[in-house]
Design an enzyme around this catalytic site. Structure first.
Site, PDB file in Angstrom:
ATOM      1  N   HIS A 121       0.868  -1.175   0.000  1.00 33.10           N
ATOM      2  CA  HIS A 121       0.000   0.000   0.000  1.00 33.10           C
ATOM      3  C   HIS A 121       0.903   1.223   0.000  1.00 33.10           C
ATOM      4  O   HIS A 121       2.024   1.193   0.497  1.00 33.10           O
ATOM      5  CB  HIS A 121      -0.864  -0.031   1.274  1.00 33.10           C
ATOM      6  N   ASP A 126       3.319  -3.794   7.943  1.00 32.10           N
ATOM      7  CA  ASP A 126       2.040  -3.115   7.767  1.00 32.10           C
ATOM      8  C   ASP A 126       0.953  -4.159   7.992  1.00 32.10           C
ATOM      9  O   ASP A 126       0.693  -4.999   7.132  1.00 32.10           O
ATOM     10  CB  ASP A 126       1.962  -2.526   6.351  1.00 32.10           C
ATOM     11  N   GLN A 131      -4.205  -4.782   7.127  1.00 31.59           N
ATOM     12  CA  GLN A 131      -5.141  -5.730   6.528  1.00 31.59           C
ATOM     13  C   GLN A 131      -5.158  -7.083   7.230  1.00 31.59           C
ATOM     14  O   GLN A 131      -5.930  -7.967   6.845  1.00 31.59           O
ATOM     15  CB  GLN A 131      -4.791  -5.934   5.047  1.00 31.59           C
ATOM     16  N   LYS A 174     -10.446  -0.339  10.467  1.00 37.07           N
ATOM     17  CA  LYS A 174     -10.590  -1.562   9.679  1.00 37.07           C
ATOM     18  C   LYS A 174     -11.034  -2.744  10.535  1.00 37.07           C
ATOM     19  O   LYS A 174     -11.252  -3.834  10.016  1.00 37.07           O
ATOM     20  CB  LYS A 174      -9.272  -1.886   8.972  1.00 37.07           C
ATOM     21  N   CYS A 204      -4.787   2.351  -3.801  1.00 42.58           N
ATOM     22  CA  CYS A 204      -3.571   2.891  -3.159  1.00 42.58           C
ATOM     23  C   CYS A 204      -2.395   1.934  -3.339  1.00 42.58           C
ATOM     24  O   CYS A 204      -1.589   1.732  -2.427  1.00 42.58           O
ATOM     25  CB  CYS A 204      -3.798   3.178  -1.675  1.00 42.58           C
TER      26      CYS A 204
END
Length: 324
Positions: free
Chosen positions: A39, A116, A119, A142, A279
């Protein structure tokens, strides 16, 4: 608690690591390793570090179906590697990356591992000690929480050796006329009034997910993704991107119909998908697509909704083939 910093979200968290640890430890000629899956929030900060420090940004090659292998990562590492930054899960392909194994390789080269987890944190149980990552970031919105709050996890020794990136109240220890000293982590990275309401909301969201069981969330959405792909593959001209083993999302294109047009027609039928580059423009170029549509599943979605999506896609195809 010394290893948990409240931030405005994943983007802010990664920027803290890049602006502090990255700027302090990366030197001219050093290397930062990333993947095509990233991302923009886990790519642009490292581009800036590389640019300002005259370092090299290196990309890990992907398999044909969009996976990261340990061998491909190892091929990009060298004694000049200082940082390996990688998404735990791709927000486009649903790819699950081998973070634990990559962290081991990074540490063997003296590099730090930045994850990261935007997700993955909402969808599966994460043990940062087991992964042995050095930094990990995620966002509340999220995972059924409020917007504007997230978390940066960092190993205590690393955080306390890093310089703050914002200055002001609460993060200081002693303030003189010319010099000041700063509190240890997490306070040194939480200048000003804390994100109190956001942190309370995130806590409630975590309690909610823990009550359901993240293992149940993960199993449910994976079942939906497999159920969706099995039906979508029967639609002529529909391309599904990414590996078979994935989290609960399906990214696709419908023939030569632009993803935004697909999303618009589905929206007219009460079906919400996301369309665009997500993104992740470098990944779009790697896929050879200007944009894609993405159906994302979570704990509140059902097989009946997947059926509605598939029916909607068939009607969308018919619309662009013949019109209503």
């Amino acid at each position: 608690h010394e290893e948990i910093i409240f931030t405005r979200g994943t983007t802010t968290a990664i920027n803290i690591v890049a602006s502090s640890y990255g700027m302090e430890h990366v030197e001219e000629g050093d290397e930062i390793v990333v993947t095509y899956l990233e991302h923009h929030a886990n790519l642009i900060p490292w581009q800036q570090v590389a640019k300002r420090k005259k370092a090299k940004l290196k990309y890990v090659d992907l398999t044909a179906d969009g996976r990261v292998t340990v061998e491909a990562v190892e091929a990009q590492l060298s004694d000049r590697t200082k940082i390996v930054a990688m998404a735990h899960v791709s927000n486009v392909l649903g790819t699950i990356n081998p973070i634990k194994e990559v962290a081991r390789l990074a540490h063997a080269r003296g590099a730090v591992m930045v994850v990261d987890a935007a997700q993955s944190a909402p969808h599966q149980r994460i043990d940062v000690t087991d992964l042995d990552c050095d930094f990990l970031a995620f966002s509340a919105h999220k995972m059924c929480g409020p917007t504007g709050v997230g978390v940066l996890y960092g190993k205590k020794a690393l955080l306390n050796a890093m310089e703050p990136v914002e200055f002001g109240g609460e993060m200081i220890d002693y303030v003189g006329l010319e010099e000041s000293t700063f509190k240890p982590s997490p306070y040194r990275f939480e200048a000003g009034t804390p994100i109190i309401a956001g942190a309370v909301g995130l806590s409630a969201a975590i309690d909610f997910l823990e009550e359901i069981g993240l293992e149940n969330v993960e199993a449910h959405e994976r079942e939906l993704a497999q159920y969706a792909m099995a039906q979508m593959r029967d639609i002529d001209g529909l391309t599904i991107y990414g590996p078979e083993e994935r989290v609960g999302l399906v990214t696709f294109n419908l023939g030569d119909v632009h993803a935004h047009d697909v999303a618009t027609v589905l929206d007219m039928q009460g079906i919400a998908v996301r369309a665009g580059h997500h993104c992740a423009q470098p990944l779009m170029r790697w896929l050879g697509a200007s944009s894609t549509a993405r159906a994302s599943f979570y704990l509140y979605n059902t097989k009946e909704e997947v059926d509605a999506l598939v029916t909607g896609l068939r009607q969308t195809k018919e619309y662009f083939s013949h019109g209503f």
